[in-house]
Scaffold this active site. Structure first.
Site, short mmCIF file in Angstrom:
data_model
loop_
_atom_site.label_atom_id
_atom_site.label_comp_id
_atom_site.label_asym_id
_atom_site.label_seq_id
_atom_site.Cartn_x
_atom_site.Cartn_y
_atom_site.Cartn_z
N MET A 30 -4.53 56.01 -28.21
CA MET A 30 -4.16 56.90 -29.32
C MET A 30 -5.30 56.96 -30.33
O MET A 30 -5.10 57.36 -31.47
CB MET A 30 -2.87 56.40 -29.98
CG MET A 30 -1.70 56.44 -29.00
SD MET A 30 -0.09 56.47 -29.80
CE MET A 30 -0.06 54.85 -30.53
N LEU A 33 -10.07 53.19 -31.93
CA LEU A 33 -10.47 52.24 -30.89
C LEU A 33 -11.04 50.94 -31.44
O LEU A 33 -11.76 50.93 -32.42
CB LEU A 33 -11.50 52.89 -29.95
CG LEU A 33 -11.06 54.18 -29.26
CD1 LEU A 33 -12.12 54.62 -28.25
CD2 LEU A 33 -9.70 54.06 -28.60
N HIS A 34 -10.69 49.84 -30.75
CA HIS A 34 -11.27 48.53 -31.07
C HIS A 34 -11.73 47.91 -29.75
O HIS A 34 -11.59 48.53 -28.68
CB HIS A 34 -10.27 47.66 -31.81
CG HIS A 34 -8.93 47.55 -31.13
ND1 HIS A 34 -8.76 46.92 -29.92
CD2 HIS A 34 -7.70 48.03 -31.47
CE1 HIS A 34 -7.49 46.99 -29.56
NE2 HIS A 34 -6.83 47.67 -30.47
N GLY A 36 -10.47 45.84 -27.83
CA GLY A 36 -9.45 45.76 -26.77
C GLY A 36 -9.51 47.02 -25.91
O GLY A 36 -9.54 46.95 -24.67
N HIS A 37 -9.54 48.19 -26.55
CA HIS A 37 -9.64 49.45 -25.80
C HIS A 37 -10.95 49.47 -25.01
O HIS A 37 -11.00 49.93 -23.87
CB HIS A 37 -9.65 50.65 -26.74
CG HIS A 37 -8.41 50.81 -27.56
ND1 HIS A 37 -8.38 50.60 -28.91
CD2 HIS A 37 -7.15 51.18 -27.21
CE1 HIS A 37 -7.16 50.85 -29.37
NE2 HIS A 37 -6.39 51.18 -28.36
N GLY A 147 -3.39 47.23 -21.49
CA GLY A 147 -3.59 45.86 -21.97
C GLY A 147 -2.30 45.06 -21.96
O GLY A 147 -1.20 45.61 -22.14
N LYS A 149 -1.43 42.98 -24.20
CA LYS A 149 -0.86 42.74 -25.53
C LYS A 149 0.48 43.48 -25.66
O LYS A 149 1.46 42.94 -26.13
CB LYS A 149 -1.81 43.17 -26.65
CG LYS A 149 -1.22 42.80 -28.01
CD LYS A 149 -2.10 43.17 -29.16
CE LYS A 149 -1.98 44.61 -29.55
NZ LYS A 149 -0.66 44.99 -30.10
N SER A 186 -5.01 47.95 -33.55
CA SER A 186 -5.42 48.92 -34.58
C SER A 186 -4.76 48.58 -35.91
O SER A 186 -5.30 48.86 -36.98
CB SER A 186 -5.00 50.33 -34.18
OG SER A 186 -5.33 50.56 -32.85
N ARG A 187 -3.57 47.97 -35.83
CA ARG A 187 -2.82 47.66 -37.06
C ARG A 187 -3.47 46.55 -37.88
O ARG A 187 -3.22 46.46 -39.08
CB ARG A 187 -1.40 47.23 -36.72
CG ARG A 187 -0.58 48.34 -36.12
CD ARG A 187 0.88 48.01 -36.25
NE ARG A 187 1.70 49.02 -35.63
CZ ARG A 187 2.15 48.93 -34.39
NH1 ARG A 187 1.90 47.87 -33.66
NH2 ARG A 187 2.87 49.89 -33.88
#
Ligand code: PAF
Length: 259
Positions: A30, A33-34, A36-37, A147, A149, A186-187
């Site tokens: 969505m 991006l961090h 993890g993505h 992922g 998570k 992202s949060r």
């Protein structure tokens, strides 16, 4: 140069002219991006000839308008990041192209979507499964990357792919964590510095508590609002709220915890 594709027609052209018979790996996101993505995209780059990432902020999976509106996005930054990594294409459609039916048709699951995230976010998994089915069908990809998570999401997507005989492999990727162990999300960006420091104890308690009850007590003592700590299939799942930010995590547990 990365190709940014905005419409389904252009995506179909890209598949016909560029992907052709080569293997395509697909990473639905969505945006915002961090790392993890990025690790999902990296895995896809290793395993496929062509890698595409979708960026679509799917409003049907948000049960609170405020969460949808405050979701962190930076399209230009995401494009630059993915281009540096060597991702081939970004698919970034708009709402009307994805929902020509106005969301009259939906994919619902009626057992595993009910607990945990499903219980506290009514309609969330209908929105997730519906958009994931649309994206995977449009993509024509051989593999798609998710992922761990969002473990409940991952399991539901796998279940949907099996139930509907969708010709795609779902690849599960380990949760990427910050240096101090907090799962990337992202949060996390919405936390103050102090709350971010405080949050580090969340995964530690989930992993080391002797029971779910103990985990809840320790989390409450640490000042978190606990939404749930539950165990299923050798994993412990937790969700907390900190400064109004909803954080989730899960880990394997060695012993079967008691309630
Ligand atoms: O995990 C996410 O970011 C979203 O739920 C997904 C899978 C991209 C669907 O919108």
């Amino acid at each position: 140069m990365i190709t940014v594709i905005r419409s389904i027609e252009d995506w179909n052209q890209y598949r016909a002219n560029v992907v052709k018979n080569r293997s395509l790996g697909f990473v639905p996101t969505m945006g915002g991006l961090h790392e993890g993505h990025c690790s999902l995209a990296q895995r896809s780059l290793l395993e496929n000839d062509v890698t595409a990432v979708s960026i679509f902020l799917n409003r049907t999976q948000f049960n609170k308008a405020a969460d949808y509106e405050s979701y962190p996005t930076d399209f230009a930054q995401d494009v630059a990041e993915l281009e540096t990594m060597g991702v081939d294409a970004i698919f970034a459609p708009d709402y009307n192209s994805m929902y020509p039916d106005s969301y009259n048709y939906r994919v619902s699951e009626h057992v595993d979507s009910l607990p945990r995230e499903g219980a506290r976010r009514p309609g969330h998994f209908d929105g997730v499964l519906t958009v994931v089915m649309k994206l995977l069908n449009i993509s024509g990809a051989r593999r798609a990357y998710f992922g761990e998570k969002d473990y409940q999401q991952l399991e539901l997507v796998k279940g949907m792919v099996e139930a509907f005989f969708m010709p795609i492999e779902i690849v599960a990727c380990e949760t990427v964590r910050a240096f101090d162990g907090l799962a990337l999300s992202s949060r996390n960006r919405r936390l103050s510095d102090e709350a971010r420091r405080q949050a580090v104890i969340f995964p530690q308690i989930l992993e080391t508590a002797q029971s779910n009850k103990e985990a809840i007590l320790l989390l409450e003592e640490a000042g978190f609002e606990v939404e749930y700590v539950e165990e299923e299939g050798g994993r412990r799942f937790g969700a907390i709220v900190l400064e109004g930010v909803h954080l989730i995590d899960n880990c394997k547990i060695a012993v079967t915890a008691t309630v």
